[in-house]
Write an enzyme that holds these catalytic residues in place. Structure first.
Site, PDB file in Angstrom:
ATOM      1  N   TYR A 185       0.828  -1.202   0.000  1.00 11.69           N
ATOM      2  CA  TYR A 185       0.000   0.000   0.000  1.00 11.69           C
ATOM      3  C   TYR A 185       0.860   1.249   0.000  1.00 11.69           C
ATOM      4  O   TYR A 185       2.076   1.182   0.217  1.00 11.69           O
ATOM      5  CB  TYR A 185      -0.936   0.010   1.218  1.00 11.69           C
ATOM      6  CG  TYR A 185      -0.249   0.358   2.531  1.00 11.69           C
ATOM      7  CD1 TYR A 185       0.571  -0.550   3.174  1.00 11.69           C
ATOM      8  CD2 TYR A 185      -0.412   1.611   3.122  1.00 11.69           C
ATOM      9  CE1 TYR A 185       1.204  -0.231   4.370  1.00 11.69           C
ATOM     10  CE2 TYR A 185       0.207   1.945   4.317  1.00 11.69           C
ATOM     11  CZ  TYR A 185       1.016   1.021   4.941  1.00 11.69           C
ATOM     12  OH  TYR A 185       1.648   1.345   6.105  1.00 11.69           O
ATOM     13  N   ARG A 213       7.992   3.984  -5.014  1.00 14.00           N
ATOM     14  CA  ARG A 213       8.097   3.027  -3.891  1.00 14.00           C
ATOM     15  C   ARG A 213       7.055   1.920  -4.033  1.00 14.00           C
ATOM     16  O   ARG A 213       7.346   0.752  -3.722  1.00 14.00           O
ATOM     17  CB  ARG A 213       7.932   3.756  -2.551  1.00 14.00           C
ATOM     18  CG  ARG A 213       8.150   2.823  -1.364  1.00 14.00           C
ATOM     19  CD  ARG A 213       8.169   3.557  -0.042  1.00 14.00           C
ATOM     20  NE  ARG A 213       6.882   4.161   0.256  1.00 14.00           N
ATOM     21  CZ  ARG A 213       6.633   4.955   1.300  1.00 14.00           C
ATOM     22  NH1 ARG A 213       7.602   5.248   2.146  1.00 14.00           N
ATOM     23  NH2 ARG A 213       5.438   5.446   1.496  1.00 14.00           N
ATOM     24  N   ARG A 247      -7.997 -20.327  -1.288  1.00 15.51           N
ATOM     25  CA  ARG A 247      -6.942 -20.176  -0.277  1.00 15.51           C
ATOM     26  C   ARG A 247      -5.883 -21.263  -0.411  1.00 15.51           C
ATOM     27  O   ARG A 247      -6.157 -22.453  -0.279  1.00 15.51           O
ATOM     28  CB  ARG A 247      -7.550 -20.206   1.133  1.00 15.51           C
ATOM     29  CG  ARG A 247      -6.501 -19.870   2.206  1.00 15.51           C
ATOM     30  CD  ARG A 247      -7.071 -19.866   3.612  1.00 15.51           C
ATOM     31  NE  ARG A 247      -6.028 -19.505   4.579  1.00 15.51           N
ATOM     32  CZ  ARG A 247      -5.108 -20.354   5.043  1.00 15.51           C
ATOM     33  NH1 ARG A 247      -5.117 -21.618   4.656  1.00 15.51           N
ATOM     34  NH2 ARG A 247      -4.185 -19.943   5.892  1.00 15.51           N
ATOM     35  N   HIS A 251      -1.324 -21.252   0.096  1.00  9.45           N
ATOM     36  CA  HIS A 251      -0.178 -20.368   0.344  1.00  9.45           C
ATOM     37  C   HIS A 251       0.607 -20.060  -0.932  1.00  9.45           C
ATOM     38  O   HIS A 251       1.145 -18.973  -1.087  1.00  9.45           O
ATOM     39  CB  HIS A 251       0.769 -20.984   1.377  1.00  9.45           C
ATOM     40  CG  HIS A 251       0.187 -21.026   2.760  1.00  9.45           C
ATOM     41  ND1 HIS A 251      -0.869 -21.825   3.104  1.00  9.45           N
ATOM     42  CD2 HIS A 251       0.507 -20.340   3.884  1.00  9.45           C
ATOM     43  CE1 HIS A 251      -1.174 -21.643   4.379  1.00  9.45           C
ATOM     44  NE2 HIS A 251      -0.353 -20.749   4.876  1.00  9.45           N
ATOM     45  N   LYS A 284       6.532  -1.976   1.797  1.00  6.14           N
ATOM     46  CA  LYS A 284       5.382  -1.379   2.486  1.00  6.14           C
ATOM     47  C   LYS A 284       4.178  -2.313   2.367  1.00  6.14           C
ATOM     48  O   LYS A 284       3.251  -2.069   1.586  1.00  6.14           O
ATOM     49  CB  LYS A 284       5.088   0.013   1.899  1.00  6.14           C
ATOM     50  CG  LYS A 284       4.244   0.878   2.821  1.00  6.14           C
ATOM     51  CD  LYS A 284       4.359   2.327   2.427  1.00  6.14           C
ATOM     52  CE  LYS A 284       3.397   3.226   3.181  1.00  6.14           C
ATOM     53  NZ  LYS A 284       3.511   3.187   4.636  1.00  6.14           N
ATOM     54  N   GLU A 333      12.424   2.901  14.028  1.00  4.20           N
ATOM     55  CA  GLU A 333      11.473   3.895  13.516  1.00  4.20           C
ATOM     56  C   GLU A 333      10.207   3.824  14.350  1.00  4.20           C
ATOM     57  O   GLU A 333      10.121   3.061  15.313  1.00  4.20           O
ATOM     58  CB  GLU A 333      11.176   3.641  12.029  1.00  4.20           C
ATOM     59  CG  GLU A 333      10.521   2.314  11.741  1.00  4.20           C
ATOM     60  CD  GLU A 333      10.182   2.103  10.267  1.00  4.20           C
ATOM     61  OE1 GLU A 333      10.026   3.082   9.524  1.00  4.20           O
ATOM     62  OE2 GLU A 333      10.055   0.927   9.871  1.00  4.20           O
ATOM     63  N   LEU A 384      11.371   1.686   6.986  1.00  2.00           N
ATOM     64  CA  LEU A 384      10.770   1.999   5.693  1.00  2.00           C
ATOM     65  C   LEU A 384      11.439   3.260   5.154  1.00  2.00           C
ATOM     66  O   LEU A 384      11.671   4.207   5.906  1.00  2.00           O
ATOM     67  CB  LEU A 384       9.271   2.251   5.869  1.00  2.00           C
ATOM     68  CG  LEU A 384       8.540   2.570   4.575  1.00  2.00           C
ATOM     69  CD1 LEU A 384       8.325   1.318   3.744  1.00  2.00           C
ATOM     70  CD2 LEU A 384       7.210   3.253   4.854  1.00  2.00           C
TER      71      LEU A 384
HETATM   72  N1  PDD Z   1       2.981   5.097   7.281  1.00  2.00           N
HETATM   73  N2  PDD Z   1       7.666   3.936   8.732  1.00  2.00           N
HETATM   74  C1  PDD Z   1       6.529   3.204   8.753  1.00  2.00           C
HETATM   75  C2  PDD Z   1       6.532   1.883   9.447  1.00  2.00           C
HETATM   76  C3  PDD Z   1       5.380   3.686   8.116  1.00  2.00           C
HETATM   77  O1  PDD Z   1       4.264   2.938   8.106  1.00  2.00           O
HETATM   78  C4  PDD Z   1       5.400   4.956   7.485  1.00  2.00           C
HETATM   79  C5  PDD Z   1       4.208   5.513   6.776  1.00  2.00           C
HETATM   80  C6  PDD Z   1       6.608   5.688   7.512  1.00  2.00           C
HETATM   81  C7  PDD Z   1       6.734   7.035   6.841  1.00  2.00           C
HETATM   82  O2  PDD Z   1       6.692   6.910   5.440  1.00  2.00           O
HETATM   83  P1  PDD Z   1       6.114   8.092   4.516  1.00  2.00           P
HETATM   84  O3  PDD Z   1       6.909   9.288   4.863  1.00  2.00           O
HETATM   85  O4  PDD Z   1       6.352   7.611   3.151  1.00  2.00           O
HETATM   86  O5  PDD Z   1       4.663   8.264   4.863  1.00  2.00           O
HETATM   87  C8  PDD Z   1       7.713   5.141   8.135  1.00  2.00           C
HETATM   88  C9  PDD Z   1       1.748   5.476   6.640  1.00  2.00           C
HETATM   89  C10 PDD Z   1       1.503   6.959   6.663  1.00  2.00           C
HETATM   90  C11 PDD Z   1       0.616   4.666   7.242  1.00  2.00           C
HETATM   91  O6  PDD Z   1       0.795   3.455   7.345  1.00  2.00           O
HETATM   92  O7  PDD Z   1      -0.430   5.224   7.564  1.00  2.00           O
END
Ligand code: PDD
Length: 289
Positions: free
Chosen positions: A33, A52, A100, A102, A149, A182, A207
């Site tokens: 996403y 990304r 379903r 895997h 992501k 993070e 990320l």
């Molecule tokens: N999250 N680290 C993680 C684990 C994240 O899920 C996100 C973003 C970031 C920051 O990435 P960016 O600057 O590209 O938004 C760092 C989004 C906003 C979410 O899951 O809602």
């Protein structure tokens, strides 16, 4: 006016939007996403978000659900149909619908794609930023591929819920070396006692945030003293400032880490300056768009 979502080729009423029970996103979290900020009707840093998205899809060997420019159109259209001036647009792509199992389904199974958008209050965000937020630390317990992501966010959900129950707005993951990786949905930054801005390299363990990249551009432009390196929780507790970045929070000052007040307990000057600079840069994007 009712909200509209895009689901696999159709714009539908948000309340009626649904995916199949055997969507692999639903059953296996087999999908990726993006969340993009919408500012003055413009999708901020859309090319970087789509780069990304393409990387995440490639790492998981999921096909693009449509051509990139068509996807850009759908994102813009969902923002438009929901009349979002300031807010967020969300896109999710999964490996599709299949019985379903895997193993990956056969090549004729098309990826699923969902897009939603919603408005947020810039005023409420500024009130929050003027106060700053508290973060609550949590042991790093995610898989090593957090650079992808994926929608597999259960560890993030649990860490953030723990933070919330302890009065915080965000979780900070601490790895086995005592370093901050993070946030649960943000990247983490500090300004040391000596006034050096520090954030962890994006090679592993975090990320590669799009807001992080945009802020790094501003840091270079503003001539702020900066080091890209890991920092420990101990260093963060002694820091002059801390903040987090994400498309959903932009630059958000951190004024408390667990029970320790950061700096003087108020948003720091570097965070405040970068937040303002970010808004100026997004204003320029909106004018160009
Ligand atoms: N999250 N680290 C993680 C684990 C994240 O899920 C996100 C973003 C970031 C920051 O990435 P960016 O600057 O590209 O938004 C760092 C989004 C906003 C979410 O899951 O809602």
């Amino acid at each position: 006016m009712s909200r509209v979502a895009y689901v696999n080729g159709q714009y539908v009423r948000h309340g009626d939007a649904a995916v199949h029970v055997e969507d692999r996103g639903y059953q296996f979290a087999d999908g990726v996403y993006e969340v993009c900020e919408v500012w003055k009707g413009n999708i901020v840093d859309m090319p970087r978000h789509l780069d990304r998205l393409g990387r995440s899809l490639g790492e998981l060997r999921i096909d693009w659900p449509m051509a990139r420019n068509a996807l850009e159109f759908v994102l813009t259209e969902v923002v438009r149909r929901n009349r979002v001036a300031n807010g967020m647009v969300y896109v999710q792509v999964t490996r599709g619908v299949a019985r379903r199992d895997h193993f990956f389904p056969s090549d004729d199974v098309a990826p699923s794609m969902v897009v939603t958008a919603r408005s947020t209050s810039p005023k409420a965000a500024e009130v929050q930023a003027a106060k700053g937020i508290s973060v609550v630390t949590y042991p790093e317990n995610r898989w090593p591929r957090v650079d992808i992501k994926t929608v597999a966010l259960l560890p993030n959900v649990l860490a953030k819920q723990n933070a919330k129950e302890k009065g915080g707005k965000e979780a900070w993951y601490i790895d086995v070396n005592g370093n901050v990786t993070e946030g649960g949905s943000t990247n983490a930054w500090i300004v040391t006692r000596d006034g050096v801005l520090v954030t962890r390299p994006a090679e592993n363990g975090i990320l590669r945030g799009i807001t992080r990249a945009a802020v790094l551009d501003l840091v270079a432009r503003e001539g702020i003293s900066f080091e890209e390196r890991a920092f420990s929780l101990d260093e963060a507790l002694l820091a002059r400032e801390a903040f987090v970045t994400a498309a959903s929070t932009l630059v958000m000052p951190v004024v408390k880490i667990d029970d320790t007040i950061v700096g003087n307990g108020h948003p720091g000057s570097v965070a405040t300056r970068l937040r303002e600079a970010f808004h100026t840069a997004t204003d320029l994007q909106a004018v160009v768009a």
